[in-house]
Design an enzyme around this catalytic site. Structure first.
Site, PDB file in Angstrom:
ATOM      1  N   LYS A  83       0.679  -1.029   0.098  1.00  0.00           N
ATOM      2  CA  LYS A  83      -0.102   0.028   0.063  1.00  0.00           C
ATOM      3  C   LYS A  83       0.772   1.208  -0.130  1.00  0.00           C
ATOM      4  CE  LYS A  83      -4.313   1.112   2.557  1.00  0.00           C
ATOM      5  NZ  LYS A  83      -4.934   0.991   3.972  1.00  0.00           N
TER       6      LYS A  83
HETATM    7  C1  E4P Z   1      -8.022   1.399   4.835  1.00  0.00           C
HETATM    8  O1  E4P Z   1      -7.332   1.198   4.116  1.00  0.00           O
HETATM    9  C2  E4P Z   1      -8.022   2.872   5.499  1.00  0.00           C
HETATM   10  O2  E4P Z   1      -6.707   3.263   5.908  1.00  0.00           O
HETATM   11  C3  E4P Z   1      -9.068   2.877   6.388  1.00  0.00           C
HETATM   12  O3  E4P Z   1     -10.201   2.582   6.052  1.00  0.00           O
HETATM   13  C4  E4P Z   1      -9.393   4.555   6.996  1.00  0.00           C
HETATM   14  O4  E4P Z   1     -10.416   4.493   7.677  1.00  0.00           O
HETATM   15  P1  E4P Z   1     -10.801   5.679   8.776  1.00  0.00           P
HETATM   16  O5  E4P Z   1     -10.987   6.996   8.202  1.00  0.00           O
HETATM   17  O6  E4P Z   1     -11.954   5.334   9.656  1.00  0.00           O
HETATM   18  O7  E4P Z   1      -9.450   5.844   9.619  1.00  0.00           O
END
Ligand code: E4P
Length: 220
Positions: A83
């Site tokens: 990622k």
């Molecule tokens: C996933 O890959 C993201 O990092 C995550 O869904 C972020 O979620 P949040 O905005 O609730 O922290």
């Protein structure tokens, strides 16, 4: 629609996996930090129990360092998806890693323009953050709709992974928009089950059956 659990917590993962409907996992540095283990160790543990893509995020910020870190993360397990953030360096790292055959999830996507860049860089997933867009008073679900439409126009292979899903409504909106995947914390997945008429209907069915056969359901 593929369902991913947005967590690095093994207990939560085990509870979610037991339902038999989870296709993979997403993590980010904040989620890894909560578990108290270095990223490589925690990702290895997750990969031991999850049969599906597991997104592991780089913490480097320069393109060259992201590429080195991404290669290293990809070596942990065949299920690892690297990622990278949607920055200029992240897109460059995505293009290089994708050409090498590593699957890349481009994260922190907040606009359709950014999503086009991720697709051009050969991303396997792009992660638009629905909840965080709602947080600033915009409509995160519109972004998912727009990206899905744009990708369809060109047959881009990048899958839309709706992220930052905080409620069942967010999951429904992502599904309506045709998002290929959605990632959510266990508590959101769990909330999706709830409906008072299901509870009421089940209680009625069991009590009618027990009355007719004069036996408690547990004795069947
Ligand atoms: C996933 O890959 C993201 O990092 C995550 O869904 C972020 O979620 P949040 O905005 O609730 O922290």
């Amino acid at each position: 629609m593929k369902f991913f659990l947005d967590t690095a917590n093994l207990d939560e993962l085990k509870k979610g996996l037991a339902l038999g409907i989870i296709d993979g996992v997403t993590t980010n540095p904040s989620l890894i930090a909560k578990e108290g283990n270095p990223i490589k160790e925690q990702i290895r543990r997750i990969c031991e129990i999850v049969d599906g893509p597991v997104s592991a995020e780089v913490v480097s910020t320069s393109g060259d360092e992201m590429i080195v870190e991404g290669r290293d993360l990809a070596k942990i397990h065949k299920n690892v998806v690297v990622k990278v953030p949607l920055t200029r360096d992240g897109i460059r790292a995505c293009a290089t890693l994708s050409k090498e055959g590593t699957r890349v999830n481009v994260t922190l996507c907040f606009s359709s323009a950014q999503a086009i860049l991720a697709a051009k860089a050969g991303a396997y997933f792009v992660s638009p953050f629905v909840g965080r867009i709602d947080d600033i008073g915009w409509d995160g679900s519109e972004l998912i709709q727009d990206i899905v439409g744009i990708y369809d126009n060109y047959g881009f292979g990048t899958q839309v992974l709706a992220a930052s899903l905080r409620t069942s409504i967010h999951v429904i909106q992502a599904a309506r928009a045709g998002s290929h995947c959605g990632t959510m914390p266990f508590k959101v997945l769990d909330m999706m089950f709830n409906h008072p008429l299901t509870d009421k209907g089940l209680a009625q069915f069991l009590s009618d059956y027990a009355k007719a056969f004069q036996e408690a359901p547990a004795d069947r």
